[in-house]
Enzyme design. Structure first.
Site, PDB file in Angstrom:
ATOM      1  N   LEU A  26      61.435 -31.314  17.653  1.00 32.79           N
ATOM      2  CA  LEU A  26      60.725 -30.079  17.352  1.00 32.79           C
ATOM      3  C   LEU A  26      60.874 -29.139  18.540  1.00 32.79           C
ATOM      4  CD1 LEU A  26      57.340 -31.291  15.772  1.00 32.79           C
ATOM      5  CD2 LEU A  26      59.323 -30.370  14.574  1.00 32.79           C
ATOM      6  N   ASP A  27      60.870 -27.832  18.262  1.00 35.83           N
ATOM      7  CA  ASP A  27      60.949 -26.846  19.338  1.00 35.83           C
ATOM      8  C   ASP A  27      59.685 -26.883  20.187  1.00 35.83           C
ATOM      9  OD1 ASP A  27      63.340 -26.087  18.187  1.00 35.83           O
ATOM     10  OD2 ASP A  27      62.447 -24.426  17.065  1.00 35.83           O
ATOM     11  N   ALA A  28      59.770 -26.293  21.366  1.00 36.50           N
ATOM     12  CA  ALA A  28      58.638 -26.282  22.293  1.00 36.50           C
ATOM     13  C   ALA A  28      57.416 -25.600  21.688  1.00 36.50           C
ATOM     14  CB  ALA A  28      59.033 -25.600  23.599  1.00 36.50           C
TER      15      ALA A  28
END
Length: 250
Positions: free
Chosen positions: A121-123
């Site tokens: 998942l992205d930050a």
């Protein structure tokens, strides 16, 4: 010299891939924080016992059911592990800290270096992250051929209407990609909040799909992977081990 011993660890033992005939020095290294060199020194000092008998031979074979102790404390093999984490923002799905801390830094578990993230998942994205030491299991999640569905709750900058459901079901053409995305399931909760289920894991896929239809994702939260639903009892940053049923569902 005191040793940091990784003590009794209770996992789903029926699912562990434990050797029933392993060298004692290897058993010690895989059960504690000791290196092979330190394990041999512990053996030489007589710190290791098997079923109550001091053993100094590093090649001694540990078999199933045998109790191994280091300085009188029982130690056990760390088997395959399967965890879910409710990922907070400003963390990254990497095994090392970079611009943001790794999600692995949120885990208080032995031997975190043996774990990896099954699906990133992205930050700035929150929600379900699966973490494991089992490479074959995680491959079933991440391989496009397996078509493991991932469901996201998506907050959008602009409203959408029901016409977008068919657009996503037919596939979206992404910039710098050949062909369309695989069919996706779009559920509209309200004009600016939707649920989207995809079976791929292209780079920034959810954000790029909505960008391709002229919209902007302002909030993204993963709710499920396959049949595994994020445990609603987990606050952001909290985790737990998967149940046997959850593991078997992949």
């Amino acid at each position: 010299m005191p040793f940091k011993v990784i003590g009794l660890i209770i996992w789903q033992f029926s699912l562990l891939k434990l050797s029933i005939n392993v060298r004692l020095d290897k058993f010690i290294c895989e059960s504690t924080s000791l290196t092979r060199s330190l394990a041999k020194k512990a053996l030489h000092r007589g710190d290791i016992s098997c079923d109550g008998v001091v053993v100094k031979d590093s090649g001694f074979k540990v078999t199933e059911g045998m109790q191994v102790c280091l300085e009188g404390e029982p130690i056990v093999l760390v088997g395959e592990r399967y965890l879910m984490l409710n990922k907070p923002v400003d963390t990254i799905c990497s095994t090392i800290d970079e611009a943001y801390p790794s999600v692995l830094s949120l885990l208080d578990v032995p031997k975190p270096e043996t774990l990896h993230i099954a699906g990133r998942l992205d930050a700035d994205t929150t929600g379900l992250v699966l973490i494991t030491s089992d490479g074959q299991w995680s491959h079933k999640i991440t391989s496009p051929k397996k078509e493991c569905g991932k469901r996201y709750l998506v907050q959008l900058a602009d409203p959408v209407d029901d016409g977008l459901i068919d657009v996503f079901a037919k596939g979206i053409e992404l910039r710098n990609e050949d062909g369309l995305t695989k069919p996706a399931i779009l559920e509209i909760i309200d004009p600016q909040q939707v649920r989207l289920t995809i079976t791929e894991g292209k780079y920034h896929q959810v954000k790029r799909m909505f960008a391709a239809v002229g919209n902007l994702v302002v909030g993204l939260h993963r709710e499920s992977i396959g049949q595994i639903e994020l445990d609603q009892a987990l606050a952001l940053g909290e985790w737990r081990y998967l149940t046997a049923e959850e593991i078997a569902s992949i």
